[in-house]
Design a protein around this motif. Structure first.
Motif, PDB file in Angstrom:
ATOM      1  N   LYS A  73     -47.870  23.929  63.455  1.00 35.36           N
ATOM      2  CA  LYS A  73     -47.565  24.809  62.335  1.00 35.36           C
ATOM      3  C   LYS A  73     -48.069  24.206  61.026  1.00 35.36           C
ATOM      4  CE  LYS A  73     -43.789  27.340  60.129  1.00 35.36           C
ATOM      5  NZ  LYS A  73     -42.329  27.627  60.134  1.00 35.36           N
ATOM      6  N   ALA A  74     -47.792  22.914  60.828  1.00 34.92           N
ATOM      7  CA  ALA A  74     -48.257  22.248  59.610  1.00 34.92           C
ATOM      8  C   ALA A  74     -49.782  22.191  59.574  1.00 34.92           C
ATOM      9  CB  ALA A  74     -47.681  20.829  59.556  1.00 34.92           C
ATOM     10  N   ASN A  93     -51.241  25.629  58.689  1.00 34.92           N
ATOM     11  CA  ASN A  93     -50.982  25.922  57.286  1.00 34.92           C
ATOM     12  C   ASN A  93     -51.953  25.185  56.374  1.00 34.92           C
ATOM     13  OD1 ASN A  93     -49.463  26.962  55.033  1.00 34.92           O
ATOM     14  ND2 ASN A  93     -48.509  24.941  54.844  1.00 34.92           N
ATOM     15  N   LEU A 143     -49.885  17.517  52.549  1.00 34.20           N
ATOM     16  CA  LEU A 143     -49.285  16.922  53.746  1.00 34.20           C
ATOM     17  C   LEU A 143     -48.241  15.860  53.404  1.00 34.20           C
ATOM     18  CD1 LEU A 143     -52.512  16.604  55.920  1.00 34.20           C
ATOM     19  CD2 LEU A 143     -50.579  18.133  56.348  1.00 34.20           C
TER      20      LEU A 143
END
Length: 481
Positions: A17-18, A21, A171
């Motif tokens: 998911k990260a 994104n 991040l």
């Protein structure tokens, strides 16, 4: 031999998911800041797509990065001296000229303008020296090649540190930004063109970019124009193909190259480095016309000849550097970046090189006198080619180079129209250092290092050219090993 590995700047893999994104954010950042190219499959002048890039900056030893930066002015001067050593160039290229028609045609232009009398003694070099880390040699850099014509991606890669700073912050790793070197390649390369323009000394003169019939790498080229226009609004830049130069440019009685009634101060080649860019005699006639003119060429024909693979191989031969580099310590520093390079001429050393490569082809790369990526042969193809050419003069158009084995890096490559999230894969990186030099045979007026680029490719891919569709743009994350 198993390849060693350098640790990524942050722990991988990322959560899907990260990852998805941040990839979408990075792609939008790239598009909105010109990290792009035109689509070769669906070309349109009205659209660009992202240029392939690596999601995270790739690790690179700080000491080796600094070594490459410090060496660039030395290498600039070395190639400048080589280009003005007629005897060395003639001897080095003589066998290749018999079998390589493209290099022979460039060489013939050089001979012709020398016999007529060189109109413009100054040359402008926007050079790039490329390196891979050699894993069996403690990850020390080894030179892959030295580019003297159309050395690309100085512009786009100047923007990449900003993109990677953005990605690292997204991040949650903003503290790592301190390990990313600034990159002012675009500004530095353009300063070379501006300096040469001012040395030409004619206020009404223009700068001419020699471009392909179709420019896919449009952002990298245009950013140079935009930067020059911003720094020096008085400088007009024209973009012309070799065919257009043939049709539209002429020499006046002062041997000025004139386009649309204005003399040309600087000719900057972003085309003209491979045979396909000379489809007819018109293009060769245009190249000769430019070379005969008073314009400052980037590169001059002898700079381009100095960038051939045969010259690279000849400089690595015992005793060759002594001809050009006086200081012993400097010679040792230059020699340290050379890997094994071998001639394939029809003599004892050439025969030994052929035997060596056929016996252990995986150790070598077979390189022709070409720029632009996608021309080299590897592994089984080396053996097959040498068996075919073994008794043919054709082999003299190639050199043999020991294959460099760089350390592996884990990372993600972001490509246009590819699945998101991308897969984690093994990568290897190639560092390029840009240099600017302006001088004549008698005097060097400017000589400096101006920036860098990093190209990264899949570890199992042989070639890494971004414009050729084989590599991805990157930026170094400096490690203190």
């Amino acid at each position: 031999m198993s390849q060693s590995r350098l640790a990524s700047c942050i722990p991988l893999p990322l959560d899907n998911k990260a990852l998805s994104n941040v990839v979408e954010k990075a792609k939008d950042w790239a598009l909105m800041h010109g990290v792009g190219m035109r689509d070769k499959a669906h070309f349109s002048k009205d659209t660009i797509q992202i240029a392939p890039f690596v999601l995270l900056p790739s690790p690179f030893p700080r000491t080796e990065f600094t070594k490459a930066v410090d060496l660039q002015p030395v290498l600039n001067e070395l190639m400048h001296k080589v280009s003005h050593d007629d005897e060395f160039l003639e001897k080095t290229l003589q066998n290749a000229l018999e079998v390589d028609d493209f290099t022979a045609k460039l060489y013939n232009i050089w001979i012709k303008v020398r016999e007529e009398g060189i109109t413009q003694s100054l040359s402008l070099g926007l050079f790039r020296s490329d390196y891979l880390m050699q894993q069996p040699d403690s990850n020390r850099i080894k030179q892959v090649e030295f580019n003297t014509v159309a050395a690309s991606f100085g512009a786009i890669t100047s923007y990449l540190p900003t993109m990677f700073r953005y990605i690292l912050r997204q991040l949650g790793h903003g503290e790592l930004i301190k390990n990313m070197p600034e990159n002012r390649a675009l500004s530095g390369l353009c300063s070379g063109i501006i300096e040469a323009y001012d040395m030409f000394g004619v206020p009404s003169a223009v700068v001419l970019f020699v471009v392909e019939e179709v420019s896919y790498n449009i952002c990298d080229q245009r950013f140079h124009e935009f930067e020059i226009s911003e720094k020096r609004p008085d400088i007009m830049i024209y973009r012309k193909t070799l065919n257009e130069i043939h049709e539209e440019a002429e020499l006046n009685d002062k041997k000025q190259l004139v386009i649309e009634g204005r003399p040309v101060a600087v000719v900057y080649y972003r085309s003209g480095y491979e045979p396909a860019q000379y489809p007819s005699q018109k293009e060769w006639d245009a190249r000769l016309r430019v070379e005969r003119s008073s314009a400052i060429k980037c590169p001059s024909i002898h700079y381009q000849l100095a960038g051939t693979k045969k010259v690279q191989q000849a400089l690595a031969a015992p005793g060759a550097l002594e001809r050009f580099v006086a200081e012993g310590e400097l010679r040792a520093r230059v020699r340290d970046i050379f890997t094994g390079l071998y001639s394939l001429d029809f003599d004892d050393s050439g025969e030994r090189a052929v035997e060596m490569a056929i016996a252990d082809a995986e150790r070598f790369v077979l390189k022709p006198q070409r720029e632009g990526g996608g021309n080299n042969l590897y592994g089984a193809d080396v053996k097959e080619a040498l068996l075919r050419m073994r008794h043919s003069r054709e082999r003299a158009a190639y050199i043999l180079m020991e294959r460099i084995l760089p350390p592996l890096i884990s990372g993600y490559v972001v490509r246009p129209n590819a699945a998101v999230p991308p897969s984690l894969c093994d990568l290897v990186s190639e560092l390029g250092i840009f240099g600017v030099i302006i001088g004549s045979k008698e005097k060097i007026y400017s000589n400096r290092q101006v920036g860098h680029m990093l190209r990264t490719k899949l570890a199992d891919a042989n070639e890494g050219g971004v414009a050729a569709g084989l590599g991805a743009l990157d930026s170094p994350y400096l490690l203190d090993l």
